[in-house]
Design a protein around this motif. Structure first.
Motif, PDB file in Angstrom:
ATOM      1  N   CYS A   1      31.846  41.894  32.900  1.00  0.00           N
ATOM      2  CA  CYS A   1      31.745  40.944  31.792  1.00  0.00           C
ATOM      3  C   CYS A   1      30.985  41.571  30.624  1.00  0.00           C
ATOM      4  O   CYS A   1      29.921  42.170  30.821  1.00  0.00           O
TER       5      CYS A   1
ATOM      6  N   TYR B   1      36.156  32.211  27.042  1.00  0.00           N
ATOM      7  CA  TYR B   1      36.167  33.633  27.364  1.00  0.00           C
ATOM      8  C   TYR B   1      37.598  34.138  27.343  1.00  0.00           C
ATOM      9  O   TYR B   1      38.542  33.356  27.419  1.00  0.00           O
TER      10      TYR B   1
ATOM     11  N   VAL C   1      36.001  39.171  30.045  1.00  0.00           N
ATOM     12  CA  VAL C   1      35.891  39.482  31.467  1.00  0.00           C
ATOM     13  C   VAL C   1      37.045  40.400  31.849  1.00  0.00           C
ATOM     14  O   VAL C   1      38.213  40.004  31.779  1.00  0.00           O
TER      15      VAL C   1
ATOM     16  N   CYS D   1      36.025  37.703  40.717  1.00  0.00           N
ATOM     17  CA  CYS D   1      36.528  37.366  39.381  1.00  0.00           C
ATOM     18  C   CYS D   1      36.748  35.863  39.271  1.00  0.00           C
ATOM     19  O   CYS D   1      36.383  35.249  38.265  1.00  0.00           O
TER      20      CYS D   1
END
Length: 119
Positions: free
Chosen positions: A93, A58, A35, A44
Protein backbone atom coordinates in the motif's frame (compact mmCIF):
# COMPACT_ATOMS: atom_id res chain seq x y z
CA UNK A 1 7.19 -37.87 11.16
CA UNK A 2 6.31 -34.59 9.58
CA UNK A 3 7.92 -33.18 6.50
CA UNK A 4 10.69 -30.62 6.92
CA UNK A 5 9.61 -27.00 6.88
CA UNK A 6 11.14 -25.35 3.84
CA UNK A 7 10.18 -22.07 2.23
CA UNK A 8 8.74 -22.12 -1.27
CA UNK A 9 11.10 -21.42 -4.13
CA UNK A 10 11.48 -17.78 -5.09
CA UNK A 11 9.52 -16.37 -8.01
CA UNK A 12 11.66 -15.68 -11.05
CA UNK A 13 10.91 -12.07 -11.85
CA UNK A 14 12.19 -10.25 -14.91
CA UNK A 15 14.82 -7.55 -14.59
CA UNK A 16 13.53 -4.11 -13.66
CA UNK A 17 12.72 -2.16 -16.80
CA UNK A 18 12.54 1.61 -17.13
CA UNK A 19 8.99 1.38 -18.54
CA UNK A 20 7.72 -0.74 -15.64
CA UNK A 21 9.45 1.45 -13.07
CA UNK A 22 7.95 4.58 -14.65
CA UNK A 23 4.46 3.02 -14.61
CA UNK A 24 4.75 2.03 -10.93
CA UNK A 25 6.10 5.43 -9.89
CA UNK A 26 3.44 7.23 -11.91
CA UNK A 27 0.62 5.20 -10.36
CA UNK A 28 2.04 5.69 -6.85
CA UNK A 29 2.24 9.44 -7.28
CA UNK A 30 -1.15 10.04 -8.90
CA UNK A 31 -3.27 8.02 -6.44
CA UNK A 32 -3.90 9.16 -2.84
CA UNK A 33 -4.21 5.52 -1.70
CA UNK A 34 -2.94 2.77 -3.99
CA UNK A 35 -2.91 -0.92 -3.18
CA UNK A 36 -0.75 -3.19 -5.32
CA UNK A 37 -2.29 -6.62 -4.93
CA UNK A 38 -2.91 -10.13 -6.19
CA UNK A 39 -6.44 -11.21 -7.12
CA UNK A 40 -6.57 -14.29 -4.88
CA UNK A 41 -4.59 -12.98 -1.91
CA UNK A 42 -6.45 -13.10 1.39
CA UNK A 43 -4.20 -10.42 2.88
CA UNK A 44 -5.15 -8.17 -0.03
CA UNK A 45 -8.83 -8.85 0.67
CA UNK A 46 -8.19 -7.81 4.29
CA UNK A 47 -6.89 -4.37 3.37
CA UNK A 48 -9.74 -3.93 0.86
CA UNK A 49 -12.30 -4.79 3.53
CA UNK A 50 -10.67 -2.39 6.00
CA UNK A 51 -10.66 0.49 3.54
CA UNK A 52 -14.20 -0.30 2.33
CA UNK A 53 -15.58 -0.48 5.89
CA UNK A 54 -13.84 2.79 6.80
CA UNK A 55 -14.99 4.52 3.62
CA UNK A 56 -11.43 5.12 2.43
CA UNK A 57 -11.28 5.56 -1.35
CA UNK A 58 -8.41 3.64 -2.93
CA UNK A 59 -7.23 2.25 -6.23
CA UNK A 60 -6.20 -1.40 -6.50
CA UNK A 61 -3.89 -2.78 -9.14
CA UNK A 62 -3.92 -6.58 -9.30
CA UNK A 63 -0.60 -7.40 -10.93
CA UNK A 64 -1.70 -10.98 -11.60
CA UNK A 65 -4.87 -9.98 -13.46
CA UNK A 66 -5.47 -10.74 -17.12
CA UNK A 67 -5.18 -7.02 -17.82
CA UNK A 68 -1.42 -7.20 -17.15
CA UNK A 69 -0.74 -10.66 -18.63
CA UNK A 70 0.36 -9.46 -22.07
CA UNK A 71 4.15 -9.37 -22.40
CA UNK A 72 4.45 -10.42 -18.74
CA UNK A 73 3.70 -6.83 -17.66
CA UNK A 74 2.30 -7.89 -14.27
CA UNK A 75 5.58 -9.51 -13.30
CA UNK A 76 7.51 -6.56 -14.72
CA UNK A 77 5.48 -4.25 -12.47
CA UNK A 78 6.00 -6.64 -9.59
CA UNK A 79 9.76 -6.54 -10.15
CA UNK A 80 9.76 -2.73 -10.31
CA UNK A 81 7.63 -2.55 -7.17
CA UNK A 82 9.99 -4.88 -5.30
CA UNK A 83 12.94 -2.70 -6.31
CA UNK A 84 11.19 0.30 -4.71
CA UNK A 85 9.90 -1.32 -1.51
CA UNK A 86 12.40 -4.14 -0.98
CA UNK A 87 9.31 -6.21 -0.21
CA UNK A 88 8.01 -9.24 -2.11
CA UNK A 89 4.74 -9.84 -0.27
CA UNK A 90 1.29 -8.45 -1.03
CA UNK A 91 -0.54 -6.21 -0.62
CA UNK A 92 1.76 -3.23 -0.89
CA UNK A 93 0.00 0.00 0.00
CA UNK A 94 1.17 3.49 -0.94
CA UNK A 95 -0.32 6.63 0.59
CA UNK A 96 0.49 9.98 -1.02
CA UNK A 97 3.19 8.25 -3.07
CA UNK A 98 5.02 6.80 -0.06
CA UNK A 99 5.20 3.09 0.75
CA UNK A 100 3.03 2.48 3.79
CA UNK A 101 3.12 -1.30 4.22
CA UNK A 102 0.76 -4.24 3.95
CA UNK A 103 -2.51 -5.42 5.44
CA UNK A 104 -1.15 -6.12 8.93
CA UNK A 105 0.45 -2.65 9.02
CA UNK A 106 -2.83 -1.04 7.95
CA UNK A 107 -4.91 -2.90 10.54
CA UNK A 108 -2.48 -2.19 13.40
CA UNK A 109 -2.11 1.47 12.48
CA UNK A 110 -5.89 1.83 12.06
CA UNK A 111 -6.43 0.43 15.56
CA UNK A 112 -3.85 2.84 16.99
CA UNK A 113 -5.29 5.80 15.10
CA UNK A 114 -2.10 6.46 13.13
CA UNK A 115 -3.61 5.58 9.76
CA UNK A 116 -6.54 7.96 10.12
CA UNK A 117 -4.09 10.84 10.63
CA UNK A 118 -2.42 10.37 7.24
CA UNK A 119 -5.55 9.69 5.19
Amino acid sequence: ASTPDTPPPPIDLPAVSEDALAFVQNQNSKNKVLVWSLEYCEFCWTIFRLFDAAGVPYRAINVDSFEYAKDNMGNKYRSALQSITDCNTFPQCFIDGAFFGGAADAVMKWKSGELQEIL
